[in-house]
Design a protein around this motif. Structure first.
Motif, mmCIF file in Angstrom:
data_model
loop_
_atom_site.group_PDB
_atom_site.id
_atom_site.type_symbol
_atom_site.label_atom_id
_atom_site.label_comp_id
_atom_site.label_asym_id
_atom_site.label_seq_id
_atom_site.Cartn_x
_atom_site.Cartn_y
_atom_site.Cartn_z
ATOM 1 N N ASP A 53 -68.842 34.450 24.114
ATOM 2 C CA ASP A 53 -69.899 33.319 24.139
ATOM 3 C C ASP A 53 -69.536 32.157 23.148
ATOM 4 O OD1 ASP A 53 -71.672 34.380 26.286
ATOM 5 O OD2 ASP A 53 -71.863 36.045 24.902
ATOM 6 N N VAL A 54 -68.903 33.285 22.007
ATOM 7 C CA VAL A 54 -68.597 32.173 20.890
ATOM 8 C C VAL A 54 -67.330 32.477 20.402
ATOM 9 C CG1 VAL A 54 -69.436 31.555 18.556
ATOM 10 C CG2 VAL A 54 -71.144 31.966 20.294
ATOM 11 N N ALA A 55 -66.449 31.893 19.860
ATOM 12 C CA ALA A 55 -65.185 31.789 19.393
ATOM 13 C C ALA A 55 -65.307 31.395 17.959
ATOM 14 C CB ALA A 55 -64.207 31.478 19.879
ATOM 15 N N LEU A 56 -64.897 32.322 16.970
ATOM 16 C CA LEU A 56 -65.173 32.026 15.444
ATOM 17 C C LEU A 56 -63.524 31.758 14.933
ATOM 18 C CD1 LEU A 56 -67.718 34.025 16.060
ATOM 19 C CD2 LEU A 56 -67.630 33.867 13.418
ATOM 20 N N LEU A 57 -63.009 30.709 14.578
ATOM 21 C CA LEU A 57 -61.772 30.128 14.573
ATOM 22 C C LEU A 57 -61.498 29.640 13.096
ATOM 23 C CD1 LEU A 57 -61.493 27.980 17.734
ATOM 24 C CD2 LEU A 57 -61.092 30.569 17.519
ATOM 25 N N ASP A 58 -60.307 30.344 12.544
ATOM 26 C CA ASP A 58 -59.926 29.730 11.280
ATOM 27 C C ASP A 58 -59.287 28.555 11.459
ATOM 28 O OD1 ASP A 58 -59.115 29.757 8.579
ATOM 29 O OD2 ASP A 58 -57.359 30.912 8.815
ATOM 30 N N ILE A 59 -58.936 27.607 10.674
ATOM 31 C CA ILE A 59 -58.224 26.569 10.799
ATOM 32 C C ILE A 59 -56.487 26.599 10.721
ATOM 33 C CG2 ILE A 59 -57.399 24.282 10.131
ATOM 34 C CD1 ILE A 59 -60.269 23.721 9.541
ATOM 35 N N GLU A 60 -56.118 27.297 9.684
ATOM 36 C CA GLU A 60 -54.798 27.384 9.497
ATOM 37 C C GLU A 60 -54.166 28.556 9.968
ATOM 38 O OE1 GLU A 60 -53.500 26.503 5.609
ATOM 39 O OE2 GLU A 60 -54.072 24.357 5.530
ATOM 40 N N MET A 61 -53.423 28.586 11.235
ATOM 41 C CA MET A 61 -52.944 29.488 12.067
ATOM 42 C C MET A 61 -51.738 29.311 12.816
ATOM 43 S SD MET A 61 -56.232 31.257 14.239
ATOM 44 C CE MET A 61 -56.771 29.957 14.929
ATOM 45 N N PRO A 62 -50.617 30.196 12.894
ATOM 46 C CA PRO A 62 -49.555 29.869 13.447
ATOM 47 C C PRO A 62 -49.732 29.583 15.051
ATOM 48 C CG PRO A 62 -49.554 32.423 12.940
ATOM 49 C CD PRO A 62 -50.886 31.742 12.192
ATOM 50 N N GLY A 63 -48.696 29.296 15.768
ATOM 51 C CA GLY A 63 -48.838 28.643 16.919
ATOM 52 C C GLY A 63 -49.836 27.422 17.239
#
Length: 205
Positions: A53-63
């Motif tokens: 339902d919700v994705a918690l995302l960091d900003i600085e990630m590879p890819g």
């Protein structure tokens, strides 16, 4: 009656941070972490596989970075709302995240109970933004860079030559130089490395 469980996806390239966040949020009776990934390009496949339902995302990630991953999720039409949870509380990042369709933006030192409540609000269809960061964003000025200037600066930040940047972005070397010159002027710096540094500090790239 009990509240329906909110299904969560966590995306952060730091295992300890991601694991700690999962442990804290899993203590809440109405929250369930159904997937964890360490790369931005793993977000969309995880959304499709686990239907959070919700994705918690960091900003600085590879890819892909968290903002690019947010754009992919929103653009796919998936029934998943994105909440940026990051160490980097930069006004430029907030603007870019909101433009990408993020439903919220908070910093990682947000207390666990407050973060859980923000997740619930995002799941309910609301937008949530760290108040201090929102105030900084309003006073920080608008990003003056064009999309192409940001793209060129990102490539230049790693020290790539003009020719390499041109090949990478399918531009002529002269066009790359023009974009770099414009970015240097807008950031009031002396060279492309200074322009990239300022743009990164302000969250523009």
């Amino acid at each position: 009656m009990t509240s329906p469980t909110i299904r969560l996806l966590l995306a952060d390239d730091q295992d300890l941070v991601r694991g700690g966040l999962a442990a804290l949020l899993s203590l809440e009776p109405d929250l369930a972490v159904v997937a964890q990934v360490g790369r931005g390009d793993e977000v969309m496949p995880a959304v499709q596989a686990h239907r959070p339902d919700v994705a918690l995302l960091d900003i600085e990630m590879p890819g892909l970075d968290g903002i690019e991953a947010t754009s992919a999720v929103v653009g796919s039409g998936a029934a998943c709302r994105c909440l940026i949870v990051t160490t980097f509380g930069r006004p430029g990042y907030l603007r870019r995240a909101m433009e990408a369709g993020a439903a919220g933006f908070v910093v990682k030192d947000t207390p666990a109970e407050q973060l859980a409540q923000m997740v619930r609000r995002v799941a309910a269809g609301h937008r949530v933004v760290d108040p201090a960061l929102a105030a900084d964003s309003l006073s920080g000025g608008i990003d003056p860079l064009t999309a192409r200037e940001r793209e060129v600066l990102r490539a230049a930040a790693d020290g790539a030559s003009v020719r390499h940047i041109a090949e990478q972005l399918h531009l002529s070397p002269g066009t790359v130089r023009n974009h770099l010159s414009a970015a240097i002027g807008k950031t009031e710096t002396e060279n492309r490395y200074g322009a990239a540094r300022v743009a990164r500090e302000r969250g523009w790239i």
